[in-house]
Design a protein around this motif. Structure first.
Motif, PDB file in Angstrom:
ATOM      1  N   LEU A   1      -6.696  -3.409  -7.173  1.00 28.65           N
ATOM      2  CA  LEU A   1      -6.167  -3.886  -6.120  1.00 28.65           C
ATOM      3  C   LEU A   1      -5.629  -2.411  -5.317  1.00 28.65           C
ATOM      4  N   ALA A   2      -5.636  -1.670  -6.005  1.00 31.81           N
ATOM      5  CA  ALA A   2      -4.494  -0.749  -4.577  1.00 31.81           C
ATOM      6  C   ALA A   2      -5.758  -0.310  -4.021  1.00 31.81           C
ATOM      7  N   VAL A   3      -6.561  -0.235  -4.200  1.00 28.89           N
ATOM      8  CA  VAL A   3      -7.832   0.696  -3.649  1.00 28.89           C
ATOM      9  C   VAL A   3      -8.367  -0.341  -2.227  1.00 28.89           C
ATOM     10  N   ILE A   4      -8.056  -2.107  -2.796  1.00 30.12           N
ATOM     11  CA  ILE A   4      -8.473  -2.500  -1.490  1.00 30.12           C
ATOM     12  C   ILE A   4      -8.261  -2.268  -0.155  1.00 30.12           C
ATOM     13  N   PRO A   5      -7.030  -1.802   0.393  1.00 33.96           N
ATOM     14  CA  PRO A   5      -6.770  -1.572   1.115  1.00 33.96           C
ATOM     15  C   PRO A   5      -6.885  -0.404   1.903  1.00 33.96           C
ATOM     16  N   LEU A   6      -7.479   1.024   1.413  1.00 32.37           N
ATOM     17  CA  LEU A   6      -7.742   1.942   1.452  1.00 32.37           C
ATOM     18  C   LEU A   6      -9.508   1.259   2.181  1.00 32.37           C
TER      19      LEU A   6
END
Length: 461
Positions: free
Chosen positions: A239-244
């Motif tokens: 989930l953390a990499v989705i904004p990037l």
């Protein structure tokens, strides 16, 4: 003669004051007055035009790039507050292991900065996590500082195409190119910077182990480590990499769609949006960063209860990097009014050098003068870039080579990013600058010269 001595005195004083920790706005203004007085510039025009509001004025720059700094800082704050940045760092650490601590530091910083998180946020976020890694690996802090600088302050900053970094945007907005200009040569330079940078720090670690040098903890490390928080509170890495991915996707998708079809004659909303993305190198990446921030709000529940606080703090965080960069540009705006700078510009343009080597020398020297790659690049683009275009250098090549060149000699001891990194990590120039010089000055210079040599070999320089 007095004018040239004044230029040197102003530069020397700026370096000295920066190293002594004097506020950069005060330092740049005092040094600008030294340059003005010794070069016969009128004080009222210096204070009211050349420094603040001329073509290279501090607030001319701040006004033009305010939106990008604001959106980048908000996105960085969202990634830090949601602990998404921490989650990515922990995932890479678990994957690579403590024995690859240097690669972990470089990789995480590169991923975050390429995705649009501002450098200062990345360094501040990574260091509390890095303390645990350094302790377990018995790694000297100077090498951690160098490794994270390879990831955050070299190839993702100036070389890789598509990044919403200020350097990429300055070049695009000045030359009418896009964020992917000179992409292939940028990737070539990035491979050199990343490869040589990691070789240097890994070699340094082997030497440190052989001599018994290791991690030395101080009181600041213990305070910083408390900022890391509880790892169990971080969101899952996927989930953390989705904004990037969203930020990069918004930037890259128009380029991909334009490459796949001809939209020049279409009047559809999609076609208008694609054309808008190509002619707005400041607004479009800013929009991508805000969309990434909104994605953080959607994905991370803890963010929703403090949306106003996060966005407000992000806005406040944008002010100092913007003002600090603007300050050195204001100093440069005064320098460009002097006869000495005009003589330097004419000498570089008339020197018996291949045009791309002249670009490298000009951008490097200007960035060294102001101690800022973004400041130096802005000054170069405003004052010298038009002459190189007249020489026949393609805008896309000039975009990338000038950006890469600006990221070399900028990192001399008075560079604000170098000083901030050492302050955060509790290091001194005596302890760590040799390694910082190698990875942020020497290696980027080698990468830029190698890129120029390749272009010349291909008949493009």
């Amino acid at each position: 003669m007095l004018g040239n001595l004044g230029l040197l005195a102003g530069l020397a004083l700026l370096i000295y004051m920066a190293l002594r920790g004097v506020n950069i706005f005060i330092a740049s203004l005092v040094c600008a007055l030294v340059v003005a007085v010794t070069n016969g510039l009128m004080i009222p025009r210096t204070l009211l035009e050349y420094y603040p509001s001329g073509p290279l004025g501090a607030f001319s720059f701040a006004g033009k790039f305010f939106l990008l700094f604001l959106c980048g800082a908000i996105f960085g704050k969202a990634m830090a507050t949601s602990q998404a940045a921490k989650s990515i760092a922990l995932a890479i650490t678990r994957s690579l292991g403590v024995k690859h601590t240097l690669l972990v530091g470089m990789s995480v910083c590169a991923l975050l900065t390429y995705g649009g998180v501002v450098v200062f946020v990345v360094v501040f976020t990574m260091y509390p996590l890095g303390i645990t890694l350094m302790r377990e690996a018995n790694l000297p802090k100077r090498l951690w500082a160098a490794a994270t600088s390879v990831g955050a302050g070299t190839f993702t900053m100036t070389a890789l195409p598509g990044t919403p970094s200020i350097h990429n945007v300055i070049s695009a907005s000045s030359l009418g190119t896009d964020l992917f200009a000179g992409g292939w040569i940028g990737i070539f330079a990035a491979l050199i910077m990343g490869g040589l940078g990691m070789w240097y720090v890994e070699h340094g670690w082997r030497k440190a182990r052989a001599t018994g040098e290791g991690f030395v903890e101080n009181a600041q490390d213990r305070r910083m480590e408390q900022l890391a928080g509880d790892p169990s509170e971080a969101p899952p890495w996927y989930l953390a990499v989705i904004p990037l991915a969203v930020v990069l996707g918004v930037i890259m998708l128009p380029r991909l769609l334009i490459a796949l079809g001809d939209w020049s004659t279409s009047d559809s909303l999609l076609a208008e949006t694609l054309r808008f993305s190509q002619v707005q190198p400041i607004i479009w990446p800013s929009l991508a960063l805000i969309i990434g921030s909104l994605v953080c709000l959607v994905l991370f529940r803890g963010m929703r209860r403090k949306t106003g606080q996060v966005f407000g703090q992000g806005a406040e965080d944008s002010i100092m990097p913007l003002i600090n960069t603007a300050a050195v540009i204001g100093f440069g705006g005064v320098v460009t009014q002097t006869a000495g700078f005009s003589q330097f510009a004419q000498w570089m343009l008339n020197a018996d050098l291949p045009p791309l080597l002249s670009v490298f020398a000009s951008a490097s020297v200007v960035s060294a003068i102001v101690g800022s790659s973004s400041g130096g690049l802005q000054i170069f683009m405003q004052s010298l870039a038009p002459h190189y275009l007249e020489m026949g250098i393609e805008p896309e090549i000039l975009h990338r080579i000038a950006a890469i060149a600006s990221g070399g000699l900028d990192s001399l001891p008075h560079c604000g990013a170098v000083i901030a990194t050492f302050v955060i990590m509790g290091l001194t120039h005596r302890e760590a600058y040799k390694d910082m010089f190698a990875v942020t000055v020497a290696i980027p210079v080698i990468a830029c010269l190698a890129s120029i040599a390749l272009l010349m070999a291909l008949g493009m320089g």
